[in-house]
Scaffold this active site. Sequence first.
Site, mmCIF file in Angstrom:
data_model
loop_
_atom_site.group_PDB
_atom_site.id
_atom_site.type_symbol
_atom_site.label_atom_id
_atom_site.label_comp_id
_atom_site.label_asym_id
_atom_site.label_seq_id
_atom_site.Cartn_x
_atom_site.Cartn_y
_atom_site.Cartn_z
ATOM 1 N N TYR A 134 0.799 -1.171 0.014
ATOM 2 C CA TYR A 134 0.066 0.025 -0.061
ATOM 3 C C TYR A 134 0.928 1.242 0.033
ATOM 4 O O TYR A 134 0.429 2.160 -0.784
ATOM 5 C CB TYR A 134 -1.032 0.020 1.103
ATOM 6 N N HIS B 263 1.215 3.994 -3.148
ATOM 7 C CA HIS B 263 0.979 5.521 -2.872
ATOM 8 C C HIS B 263 2.141 6.470 -2.892
ATOM 9 O O HIS B 263 2.013 7.600 -3.267
ATOM 10 C CB HIS B 263 0.245 5.670 -1.499
ATOM 11 N N TYR C 102 -4.585 16.523 -0.089
ATOM 12 C CA TYR C 102 -5.016 15.042 0.374
ATOM 13 C C TYR C 102 -4.058 14.534 0.762
ATOM 14 O O TYR C 102 -2.985 14.360 -0.072
ATOM 15 C CB TYR C 102 -5.487 14.384 -0.984
ATOM 16 N N TRP D 96 -7.378 1.690 -10.067
ATOM 17 C CA TRP D 96 -6.689 1.955 -8.738
ATOM 18 C C TRP D 96 -7.430 1.655 -7.695
ATOM 19 O O TRP D 96 -6.829 0.941 -6.903
ATOM 20 C CB TRP D 96 -6.648 3.501 -8.896
ATOM 21 N N TRP D 97 -8.599 1.601 -7.512
ATOM 22 C CA TRP D 97 -9.500 1.309 -6.179
ATOM 23 C C TRP D 97 -9.404 -0.217 -6.652
ATOM 24 O O TRP D 97 -9.513 -0.961 -5.338
ATOM 25 C CB TRP D 97 -11.051 1.869 -6.534
#
Length: 109
Positions: A18, A22, A41, A79-80
Amino acid sequence: MIRMGQIIGVKPEEIEEYKRLHAEVWPGVLEKIRDCGIRNYTIFLREPENLLFAYMEYHGDDWDADQAKMAADPETQRWWEINKPKQAPLDTRAEGDWWSPLEEVFHVD
């Protein structure tokens, strides 16, 4: 502008992947985030609880429409698909939520 905070779990065995993903978010995903009015963000990780805390500022006029636009984007969908299985939503989340929203109780500029 609306400030938003959200929290979700992350599976311990998925943390390194993860973080790697990112560190190199796809340019199209970043473009869609900006296109949908989201600024500043940031996602934070809290170990050993394996919690992700997201903070963002929304600068648009219609959150629901912007979220629908983001959800309709094919690159964001891919991506999700990669990242959602790494996450562990809270048992206490509201029906329909993936990330659990947080109430803002203090802010100072």
